[in-house]
Design an enzyme around this catalytic site. Structure first.
Site, short mmCIF file in Angstrom:
data_model
loop_
_atom_site.label_atom_id
_atom_site.label_comp_id
_atom_site.label_asym_id
_atom_site.label_seq_id
_atom_site.Cartn_x
_atom_site.Cartn_y
_atom_site.Cartn_z
N SER A 88 0.84 -1.20 0.00
CA SER A 88 0.00 0.00 0.00
C SER A 88 0.87 1.25 0.00
O SER A 88 1.65 1.46 -0.93
CB SER A 88 -0.97 -0.04 1.18
OG SER A 88 -1.92 0.99 1.11
N HIS A 191 -8.37 1.62 -0.86
CA HIS A 191 -8.24 0.73 -2.01
C HIS A 191 -9.60 0.24 -2.51
O HIS A 191 -9.77 -0.93 -2.89
CB HIS A 191 -7.30 -0.43 -1.70
CG HIS A 191 -5.93 0.02 -1.32
ND1 HIS A 191 -5.08 0.64 -2.20
CD2 HIS A 191 -5.29 0.01 -0.12
CE1 HIS A 191 -3.97 0.98 -1.58
NE2 HIS A 191 -4.07 0.61 -0.31
#
Length: 308
Positions: A88, A191
């Site tokens: 991430s 996300h």
């Protein structure tokens, strides 16, 4: 073959940057990055409490700064890694370490990312929930049935669902068989489609950033592939804010490459924990404090070397 990994949001702990600031070069670098980020990274990394550094707009620049500071100290007198990846927000750390972005551009990017994701999270109550255990197909089916997104696929036995609090409640009431549900302390469905406003902000910024080809193999969260073009990796960084993290595919690539050693940058422990379960027989090193640097460089020297 050596892999260096950079952790994602949630790995930060109060005071974790403190030991690194004994080094004048680290203090200078952190001061420069603080100017770019518009926040006092030294303060947040040494004095702020857990609740404060949980905020997305603080946690993300803080994590990238920690990885860049430790990575510079580690690799100044060590062989280059054979592959680098980040989870991430850790992808931005990775991009800064291998030259796709300069350290200051990496910080400029993550500052906008953190603020944009915090603003997007405030638009509607959303969050994330880890689903541990269960059969993967049944877990994914339950997540989809609740209207959620499998935002992080961290390998067999750990998938993170994200969406609205109402959708998460549906999953809680209809959990997949033999799975444990763990609500995560994040104020946003990262996300997922809920992050599209942040994607637009980053897309506007990306055109002003210079990129270069990575100096070693660099993996993408989108599909676990090695990306050799800097502009393409930046494009993926922008899109990734709204797309699921396929760490499971990154693990597959690390295994296929024949990685023998994995070193995680500070705050380390999360990704080596996942690697321990999924990359059997691979040596692991958690770099958290500068007094470990000599041992870390020896670990790098032992495993690095296959860069072709």
């Amino acid at each position: 073959m050596l892999a260096i990994l950079a952790p994602g949001q949630g790995a930060q702990t109060p005071g974790f940057l403190g030991p690194w600031l004994d080094d004048p070069a680290a203090r200078d670098q952190l001061s420069e990055l603080s100017e770019v980020a518009g926040i006092d990274l030294a303060h947040y990394g040494t004095e702020a409490d857990a609740e404060t550094i949980r905020s997305t707009d603080i946690a993300q620049p803080l994590l990238v700064a920690a990885g860049l500071v430790a990575g510079r100290a580690l690799l100044a007198d060590a062989p280059a890694p054979d592959v680098v990846a980040g989870h991430s927000v850790g992808e931005i750390t990775a991009a800064g370490l291998v030259g796709v972005l300069s350290p200051t551009d990496a910080m400029a990017f993550v500052a906008v990312r953190g603020r944009g994701m915090a603003e997007a999270s405030a638009a509607r109550p959303t969050s994330m929930m880890a689903v541990v255990g269960g059969k993967p197909d049944e877990v994914l089916a339950a997540i989809e049935a609740a209207g959620l997104t499998p935002a992080n696929n961290n390998g067999p036995g750990q998938i993170v669902a994200a969406g609205t609090v109402e959708e998460l409640a549906v999953l809680s009431e209809n959990p997949p068989a033999r799975a444990r549900l763990i609500p995560l302390s994040v104020a946003g469905a990262f996300h997922t489609v809920h992050m599209q406003p942040a994607v637009a902000q980053l897309d506007a910024l990306a055109g002003s950033l210079a990129t270069a080809a990575p100096t070693t193999r660099l993996l993408s969260n989108a599909d676990g592939t090695v990306v050799a073009d800097g502009a393409e990796f930046l494009r993926r960084l922008v899109a990734q804010v709204g797309n699921p993290v396929r760490w499971d595919l990154c693990l597959t690539t690390l295994a296929d490459l024949g990685v023998t050693g994995v070193l995680e940058l500070p705050p380390a422990g999360t990704l080596t924990g996942i690697a321990k379960r999924n990359l059997k027989g691979v040596a692991l090193f958690n770099l958290n404090t500068p007094d470990q640097l000599a041992d870390a460089r020896a670990f790098v020297a032992e495993h690095a070397g296959v860069t072709a």
